[in-house]
Scaffold this motif. Sequence first.
Motif, PDB file in Angstrom:
ATOM      1  N   ASN A 130       2.256   2.628  -9.200  1.00 60.09           N
ATOM      2  CA  ASN A 130       2.093   3.172  -7.854  1.00 60.09           C
ATOM      3  C   ASN A 130       1.326   2.181  -6.993  1.00 60.09           C
ATOM      4  OD1 ASN A 130       3.074   6.092  -8.044  1.00 60.09           O
ATOM      5  ND2 ASN A 130       1.752   5.871  -9.851  1.00 60.09           N
ATOM      6  N   LYS A 131       1.475   2.341  -5.662  1.00 59.96           N
ATOM      7  CA  LYS A 131       0.729   1.442  -4.772  1.00 59.96           C
ATOM      8  C   LYS A 131      -0.609   2.071  -4.406  1.00 59.96           C
ATOM      9  CE  LYS A 131       4.948  -0.415  -3.023  1.00 59.96           C
ATOM     10  NZ  LYS A 131       5.859   0.445  -2.282  1.00 59.96           N
ATOM     11  N   ARG A 132      -1.548   1.180  -4.041  1.00 58.71           N
ATOM     12  CA  ARG A 132      -2.918   1.638  -3.810  1.00 58.71           C
ATOM     13  C   ARG A 132      -3.055   2.367  -2.475  1.00 58.71           C
ATOM     14  NH1 ARG A 132      -6.825  -2.362  -3.376  1.00 58.71           N
ATOM     15  NH2 ARG A 132      -6.706  -2.364  -5.630  1.00 58.71           N
ATOM     16  N   PRO A 190      -2.083   2.867 -11.971  1.00 58.06           N
ATOM     17  CA  PRO A 190      -2.022   1.813 -10.954  1.00 58.06           C
ATOM     18  C   PRO A 190      -0.845   0.858 -11.134  1.00 58.06           C
ATOM     19  CG  PRO A 190      -3.820   1.405 -12.497  1.00 58.06           C
ATOM     20  CD  PRO A 190      -3.248   2.743 -12.845  1.00 58.06           C
ATOM     21  N   ARG A 225      -1.648   9.214  -7.121  1.00 58.67           N
ATOM     22  CA  ARG A 225      -1.178   8.828  -8.465  1.00 58.67           C
ATOM     23  C   ARG A 225      -1.750   7.478  -8.891  1.00 58.67           C
ATOM     24  NH1 ARG A 225       3.997  10.676  -6.647  1.00 58.67           N
ATOM     25  NH2 ARG A 225       4.665   8.513  -6.358  1.00 58.67           N
ATOM     26  N   TRP A 226      -2.008   6.604  -7.919  1.00 57.64           N
ATOM     27  CA  TRP A 226      -2.482   5.254  -8.210  1.00 57.64           C
ATOM     28  C   TRP A 226      -3.782   5.246  -9.019  1.00 57.64           C
ATOM     29  CZ3 TRP A 226      -6.998   2.774  -6.549  1.00 57.64           C
ATOM     30  CH2 TRP A 226      -7.070   1.395  -6.813  1.00 57.64           C
ATOM     31  N   TYR A 227      -4.652   6.236  -8.758  1.00 61.02           N
ATOM     32  CA  TYR A 227      -5.944   6.230  -9.462  1.00 61.02           C
ATOM     33  C   TYR A 227      -5.778   6.338 -10.969  1.00 61.02           C
ATOM     34  CZ  TYR A 227      -8.352   6.539  -5.012  1.00 61.02           C
ATOM     35  OH  TYR A 227      -8.828   6.255  -3.766  1.00 61.02           O
ATOM     36  N   TYR A 230       0.834  -1.208   0.000  1.00 57.30           N
ATOM     37  CA  TYR A 230       0.000   0.000   0.000  1.00 57.30           C
ATOM     38  C   TYR A 230       0.866   1.253   0.000  1.00 57.30           C
ATOM     39  CZ  TYR A 230      -4.074  -2.885   0.543  1.00 57.30           C
ATOM     40  OH  TYR A 230      -5.061  -3.789   0.295  1.00 57.30           O
ATOM     41  N   ALA A 231       0.330   2.320  -0.573  1.00 53.82           N
ATOM     42  CA  ALA A 231       1.073   3.588  -0.656  1.00 53.82           C
ATOM     43  C   ALA A 231       1.318   4.134   0.747  1.00 53.82           C
ATOM     44  CB  ALA A 231       0.269   4.597  -1.472  1.00 53.82           C
ATOM     45  N   GLU A 258       1.589   9.377  -3.595  1.00 51.82           N
ATOM     46  CA  GLU A 258       1.602   8.102  -4.307  1.00 51.82           C
ATOM     47  C   GLU A 258       0.177   7.532  -4.402  1.00 51.82           C
ATOM     48  OE1 GLU A 258       3.978   4.839  -2.732  1.00 51.82           O
ATOM     49  OE2 GLU A 258       3.733   3.754  -4.628  1.00 51.82           O
TER      50      GLU A 258
END
Length: 632
Positions: free
Chosen positions: A313-315, A310, A305-307, A296-297, A302
């Motif tokens: 980057n971490k969720r 993905p 950015r995941w959205y 996980y972020a 971060e």
Amino acid sequence: SEEIEHHTFDVVVIGAGGAGLRAAIEARLQGKRTAIITKSLFGKAHTVMAEGGCAAAMGNVNPNDNWKVHFADTMRGGKFLNNWRMAELHAKEAPDRVWELETYGALFDRTPDGKISQRNFGGHTYPRLAHVGDRTGLELIRTLQQKIVSLQQEDHAATGDYESYIKVFHETTITELFKTDGRISGCFGYFRPTGKFVRFDAPAIVLATGGVGKSYSVTSNSWEYTGDGHALALRAGATLINMEFLQFHPTGMVWPPSVKGILVTESVRGDGGVLRNSEGKRFMFDYIADVFKNLYATTEEEADRWYTDPDNNKRPPELLPRDEVARAINAEVKAGRGSPHGGVYLDVSTRLSPEQILKRLPSMYHQFKELADVDITKEPMEVGPTCHYVMGGIEVDPDTGMSVVPGLFAAGECSGGMHGSNRLGGNSLSDLLVFGRRCGLGAAQYVDGLDARPQVQEADVVTATERALLPFTTAAEGGENPFVVHQELQKTMHELVGIIRKADEMELALKKLEDIAVRARTVSVTGGRAFNPNWHLALDLRNMLLVSMCVAKAALERKESRGGHTRDDYPVMDPEWRKVLLVCSAEGEDNVRLERKEQVPMRPDLLDLFEMDELKKYFTGEELGGHRATAQ
Ligand code: FAD
């Protein structure tokens, strides 16, 4: 004595949610005369309330997804206590079951290139939930019912009778199962509108009765969820497993009081919603447990950015499994950083445009507007944990769904094992379809294999009738109102066997439950039998009580914290306990016996799907010692 309506079928399915309907369809496709019985109206099962979606590794949105990743996510979510064979079958078969629904007429939301769209959810590595806005359960039930109607039309064409193979009995509550020579022979119940009794003779019964939430005072569940299937199974001699594991969904409404507990779908977080405390802090970054570090972020940048990217980057930690998020919210509120009504803030308004919110979360928009006068396109919601789902349930054979009682099958929320100590969101709708189908098939094959059908014993019918009428006969003795006793039960479970548990509180709960059992046995109701809610509750109470005893006993016994079972006095997860299943069986009317059972070791090829470093967090050295990966 009154005449009792009498029916004979090959397979009787109790429950008309996703699991029951899919089982009934399968039994009919196997040529079996099938009854579908539901305590509420047809179409108004709990499944209809499912919002977020149905998890299936179709790989439509991210092609890296496949059944192995889904299997691994499910095991991780359940903290490796899951029945791995069920998790394997589920991950492998879910995509076919979703496709099949479209052949029945379902229409899921689409990707721009026309594939079934999939959304992100907690604990799922890739976007995986097939959905229809935030009303997925409605589409699932609508489609399964449509399939049943189409089968009935085929049957009419062939036999002249729409109901020659599938007959639906709605507003019918089953109160007793019958066994003859150790095998299922039928069941007994009453029609809610008239109070008249009915009996079904059948060699195979599929329980698909859903959950147990009504034993708690704050719950997302509606009135039918009184653990009937769990209790019916216990009384028929079947076993329950994992009853200590209850899922408290992190986000239920907390205000106003009349709607406390109603669900706020996880899709809000999946689509970008964030959790903040009263200081405006995104607190979930402080609650990433060791086993989830590296997945996980760790910074807001971060996570954001995941959205859009993905793969690199971490969720965000808002998408940790539900047990983790629920505990975090609980801790924030306890530390004095809660919202005015004892929850925390969940906000999409600063993250999505009003148009996006209305398109993706229309039910949530209306729910908050109408029930709480909050406009979620402009303001944050106030949310807190609510009793949502029972991981525990009837112990079944993974492949056929049969319990230890010959002829008794179970699927869906009332069965146990698949989700281990914690269910991932979206894994229930797929579970219903995968194991509903398998159960229908298992029941049909079981019936085919019988030499002779067990006959219902007339004496058992008399006993069932007397048992159902007991609350009327105790009226003269001045027993209590069932609503009062029910409230006491809910309060006991909520306060003493809730989200955070302690030995002394659970011991007190068990004492109280014994006292409540005495009171429940003598509750009394007046009036007639037609639509008498007091009478209905008096009968449901017996089930809720038995199930609550299982939850409290198992929770006291498990001396560790794992998934939906958090002990204040044993806060860490213990690998020795991962190997242990707590098995409940009934002793007499409302006594529960608890036994320990060793888990079946996971197949080596499935173990190989994980990194050894991860397995070491869950398994004992001894368990991993023989596994070839350690030798490398
Ligand atoms: P149900 O759909 O509850 O059906 C139970 C049936 O049994 C009903 O027909 C009931 O009338 C009948 N019944 C019960 N007792 C008796 C009796 N004694 N006699 C006769 N009939 C009886 N899961 C997901 O995967 N994705 C989601 O997005 C999701 N969202 C959810 C949202 C909400 C608000 C809730 C409460 C749950 C959600 N879940 C979700 C969980 C999921 O909806 C349930 O676990 C699932 O629908 C259970 O299905 P079932 O077929 O086992 O039982």
